[in-house]
Design a protein around this motif. Structure first.
Motif, PDB file in Angstrom:
ATOM      1  N   GLU B  65      -3.458  -1.816   7.497  1.00 39.89           N
ATOM      2  CA  GLU B  65      -3.052  -0.431   7.755  1.00 39.89           C
ATOM      3  C   GLU B  65      -3.225   0.391   6.491  1.00 39.89           C
ATOM      4  N   LEU B  66      -3.404   1.693   6.701  1.00 35.73           N
ATOM      5  CA  LEU B  66      -3.495   2.581   5.541  1.00 35.73           C
ATOM      6  C   LEU B  66      -2.153   2.693   4.838  1.00 35.73           C
ATOM      7  N   HIS B  67      -1.087   2.815   5.627  1.00 31.19           N
ATOM      8  CA  HIS B  67       0.252   2.765   5.044  1.00 31.19           C
ATOM      9  C   HIS B  67       1.210   2.148   6.042  1.00 31.19           C
ATOM     10  N   HIS B  68       2.201   1.522   5.452  1.00 30.21           N
ATOM     11  CA  HIS B  68       3.207   0.873   6.284  1.00 30.21           C
ATOM     12  C   HIS B  68       4.518   1.604   6.153  1.00 30.21           C
ATOM     13  N   ASP B  69       5.286   1.711   7.287  1.00 29.85           N
ATOM     14  CA  ASP B  69       6.646   2.250   7.201  1.00 29.85           C
ATOM     15  C   ASP B  69       7.592   1.094   6.991  1.00 29.85           C
ATOM     16  N   ILE B  70       8.359   1.203   5.933  1.00 33.67           N
ATOM     17  CA  ILE B  70       9.258   0.083   5.632  1.00 33.67           C
ATOM     18  C   ILE B  70      10.630   0.604   5.270  1.00 33.67           C
ATOM     19  N   MET B  71      11.572  -0.311   5.156  1.00 30.05           N
ATOM     20  CA  MET B  71      12.913  -0.015   4.663  1.00 30.05           C
ATOM     21  C   MET B  71      12.976  -0.506   3.224  1.00 30.05           C
ATOM     22  N   VAL B  72      13.130   0.415   2.324  1.00 29.96           N
ATOM     23  CA  VAL B  72      13.084   0.061   0.912  1.00 29.96           C
ATOM     24  C   VAL B  72      14.473  -0.317   0.428  1.00 29.96           C
ATOM     25  N   PRO B  73      14.637  -1.435  -0.180  1.00 28.29           N
ATOM     26  CA  PRO B  73      15.957  -1.816  -0.708  1.00 28.29           C
ATOM     27  C   PRO B  73      16.326  -0.887  -1.861  1.00 28.29           C
ATOM     28  N   PHE B  74      17.580  -0.511  -1.874  1.00 31.89           N
ATOM     29  CA  PHE B  74      18.067   0.473  -2.837  1.00 31.89           C
ATOM     30  C   PHE B  74      19.347  -0.069  -3.443  1.00 31.89           C
ATOM     31  N   ALA B  77      23.136  -3.026  -1.847  1.00 34.28           N
ATOM     32  CA  ALA B  77      23.500  -3.116  -0.423  1.00 34.28           C
ATOM     33  C   ALA B  77      23.003  -1.932   0.379  1.00 34.28           C
ATOM     34  N   ALA B  78      21.873  -1.365  -0.022  1.00 33.94           N
ATOM     35  CA  ALA B  78      21.425  -0.210   0.749  1.00 33.94           C
ATOM     36  C   ALA B  78      19.921  -0.224   0.886  1.00 33.94           C
ATOM     37  N   PHE B  79      19.486   0.365   1.958  1.00 30.56           N
ATOM     38  CA  PHE B  79      18.039   0.539   2.147  1.00 30.56           C
ATOM     39  C   PHE B  79      17.794   1.988   2.501  1.00 30.56           C
ATOM     40  N   PHE B  80      16.591   2.431   2.292  1.00 29.21           N
ATOM     41  CA  PHE B  80      16.238   3.720   2.884  1.00 29.21           C
ATOM     42  C   PHE B  80      14.815   3.645   3.370  1.00 29.21           C
ATOM     43  N   PRO B  81      14.507   4.426   4.332  1.00 30.80           N
ATOM     44  CA  PRO B  81      13.168   4.338   4.929  1.00 30.80           C
ATOM     45  C   PRO B  81      12.137   4.871   3.943  1.00 30.80           C
ATOM     46  N   GLY B  82      11.000   4.219   3.947  1.00 35.65           N
ATOM     47  CA  GLY B  82       9.959   4.645   3.028  1.00 35.65           C
ATOM     48  C   GLY B  82       8.601   4.224   3.543  1.00 35.65           C
ATOM     49  N   ARG B  83       7.626   4.501   2.703  1.00 33.22           N
ATOM     50  CA  ARG B  83       6.254   4.197   3.083  1.00 33.22           C
ATOM     51  C   ARG B  83       5.593   3.340   2.023  1.00 33.22           C
ATOM     52  N   LEU B  84       4.780   2.438   2.500  1.00 34.57           N
ATOM     53  CA  LEU B  84       4.021   1.590   1.582  1.00 34.57           C
ATOM     54  C   LEU B  84       2.588   2.093   1.592  1.00 34.57           C
ATOM     55  N   ILE B  85       2.151   2.692   0.481  1.00 38.84           N
ATOM     56  CA  ILE B  85       0.803   3.235   0.438  1.00 38.84           C
ATOM     57  C   ILE B  85      -0.037   2.408  -0.517  1.00 38.84           C
ATOM     58  N   HIS B  86      -1.269   2.816  -0.667  1.00 40.99           N
ATOM     59  CA  HIS B  86      -2.211   2.039  -1.490  1.00 40.99           C
ATOM     60  C   HIS B  86      -2.139   0.573  -1.115  1.00 40.99           C
ATOM     61  N   THR B  87      -2.403   0.359   0.133  1.00 43.74           N
ATOM     62  CA  THR B  87      -2.145  -0.994   0.654  1.00 43.74           C
ATOM     63  C   THR B  87      -3.125  -2.037   0.160  1.00 43.74           C
ATOM     64  N   ASN B  88      -4.129  -1.606  -0.583  1.00 42.16           N
ATOM     65  CA  ASN B  88      -5.061  -2.617  -1.062  1.00 42.16           C
ATOM     66  C   ASN B  88      -4.917  -2.878  -2.559  1.00 42.16           C
ATOM     67  N   GLU B  89      -3.942  -2.264  -3.201  1.00 43.76           N
ATOM     68  CA  GLU B  89      -3.823  -2.429  -4.639  1.00 43.76           C
ATOM     69  C   GLU B  89      -2.627  -3.297  -4.971  1.00 43.76           C
TER      70      GLU B  89
END
Lengths: 130, 335
Positions: B65-74, B77-89
């Motif tokens: 995928e070009l980018h993935h939607d993920i839950m980023v650990p913060f 004990a917390a996460f927030f929604p985020g995006r994973l870009i530059h999926t080939n690097e």
């Protein structure tokens, strides 16, 4: 009475020697540990060097300095890792020499202790007879 | 518990003295502990390998995928929604605080190489484990044996050297051999007679004897009996028959328990020489007319003839016709 005093002295001597021996043994154990650590590091460095050699010229290499990733030149990185490896090997050699030294001292201490023990035994046997 | 004290010596050692039960147990325990350690390391390595495989799969899937939607650990004990870009690097750690930017494929290559290194370690660990296990089982076996009170019996291996054994011991051998032994005895009597004739043909046969030696090596083999009986006389003669290189060979061979033809021939020669040297006690003693000359020649060809004769007879079970002229017979056989 003279023999009792001599006996006490011998026993004190034995205690001292035993303490020295235990110290020596601890040193040897520490030496072993440090050696292990260095050996592992050496392995890691060699692995890293192998990977670096497989990289293209234009690949971006970064070095971790504290919390910062700093971009580095491939050649520089290579040189760094190589130097590291040399340093570790030298350290290992030094440790080996120290280890040998310590072991020799340990052996001689053991012999000395043994002799003192024998003397104590003979003294006690003499006292028992008399 | 040494059996056959006449022949064999033995030692009996209770296994418990070699490997005291407790010590064997202790040793076994020590090895078990080491095994447990190694097992832990083994498990750790296996864990690493599993992680590696999982990582490879992940790295393989990310660039799909070009980018993935993920839950980023913060934090903890917390996460927030985020995006994973530059999926080939990918930033790959090469070991000593050095990172390198790589694509997915290159990262997979690096990871695979790491996996191979892990596998090698695993293999060596497994080999070590095997050795340790073998050691442990050995100690266990010894411990149980010691407990059972088993005993280790060692006996010296005494080689069966028929020439050394007296004819009396023939009784212990097979019936067949006894039979042949009687044959030999009768032949010895015959040989005594032929001895006289042999003296005449001394020189003539001496040449043949040497060839016969070689020739007879391909002929049938003697049984132990013959060698034995001849040995009896030969033994008596050894001290006497030391002169002459060829004769010297006889006793030397007699001493060894080799069962080769040369030995047999030599012994037979010895046997027939007995009468020549005129010793008093052995069976084949007879007045010798030319002891000096015989000794210098070491043996007569007729002796050899007899040996050949005996050899043939032993195999044919004494079916061969015996001529009183060993020389001619030998010649016949050669031709």
């Amino acid at each position: 009475m003279g023999s009792t005093a001599a006996l006490k002295e011998l026993q004190r001597d034995l205690e001292n020697k035993a303490n020295d021996l235990s110290k020596l043994q601890k040193d040897i154990a520490k030496n072993h540990q440090v050696r292990k650590k260095y050996t592992i590091q050496l392995g890691e460095n060699e692995l890293a060097l192998k990977e670096l050699d497989l990289l293209n010229e234009d690949a971006n290499v970064y070095k971790l300095i504290g919390p910062v990733l700093v971009k580095q030149d491939l050649a520089e990185a290579n040189a760094n890792v190589r130097k590291r490896i040399e340093y570790i090997s030298a350290e290992l050699k030094r440790l080996d020499a120290t280890l040998q030294d310590l072991e020799e001292k340990q052996n001689s201490k053991k012999e000395a202790i043994f002799k003192v023990q024998q003397r104590i035994q003979s003294l006690q046997a003499g006292k028992g007879k008399a | 518990m040494a059996e056959n004290p006449a022949i064999k010596k033995g030692t009996v050692t209770p296994i418990s003295s070699l490997f005291p039960a407790e010590e064997a147990h202790k040793a076994s325990k020590r090895v078990q502990d080491t095994i447990a350690e190694r097992q832990e390391q083994l498990d750790q390595l296996k864990g690493f390998m599993n992680e590696n495989t999982n990582l490879i799969n992940l790295v393989h899937k990310l660039p799909d995928e070009l980018h993935h939607d993920i839950m980023v650990p913060f934090g903890k004990a917390a996460f927030f929604p985020g995006r994973l870009i530059h999926t080939n690097e990918f930033m790959v750690l090469l070991g000593v605080d050095h990172y390198v930017e790589r694509t997915s494929k290159q990262t997979i290559d690096i990871l695979k190489r790491r996996g191979k290194g892990l596998e090698n370690q695993l293999e060596s660990l497994k080999a070590v484990m095997q050795d340790l296990k073998a050691e442990a089982s050995f100690f266990d076996a010894k411990a149980s044996e010691a407990v059972d009170g088993l005993v280790e019996i060692r006996e010296d291996y005494v080689e069966e050297s028929p020439p050394e054994v007296l004819p009396l011991t023939n009784n212990t051998k097979d019936a067949i051999e006894d039979e042949e032994y009687t044959h030999i005895l009768s032949r010895i009597a015959e040989l005594e007679q032929q001895e006289e004739e042999a003296e005449k043909a001394n020189e003539f046969n001496k040449d043949e004897q040497i060839e016969n030696d070689l020739g007879c090596s391909t002929s049938q083999s003697f049984t132990g009996q013959e060698v034995r009986s001849s040995k009896v006389e030969a033994a008596n003669l050894q001290s006497l028959s030391k002169d002459g290189p060829s004769r010297g060979k006889g006793p030397a061979l007699n001493d060894s328990s080799l069962n080769n033809k040369a030995l047999e021939l030599a012994e037979v020669k010895e046997k027939v020489q007995a009468p020549v040297l005129a010793t008093a006690d052995h069976k084949v003693s007879r007045p010798s007319s030319i002891p000096g000359s015989d000794s210098s020649k070491a043996f007569t060809g007729s002796i050899v003839e007899h040996a050949h004769d005996i050899g043939i007879n032993s195999t044919e079970q004494q079916t061969g016709a015996r001529s009183s002229k060993p020389v001619s017979r030998f010649k016949m056989q050669r031709k």
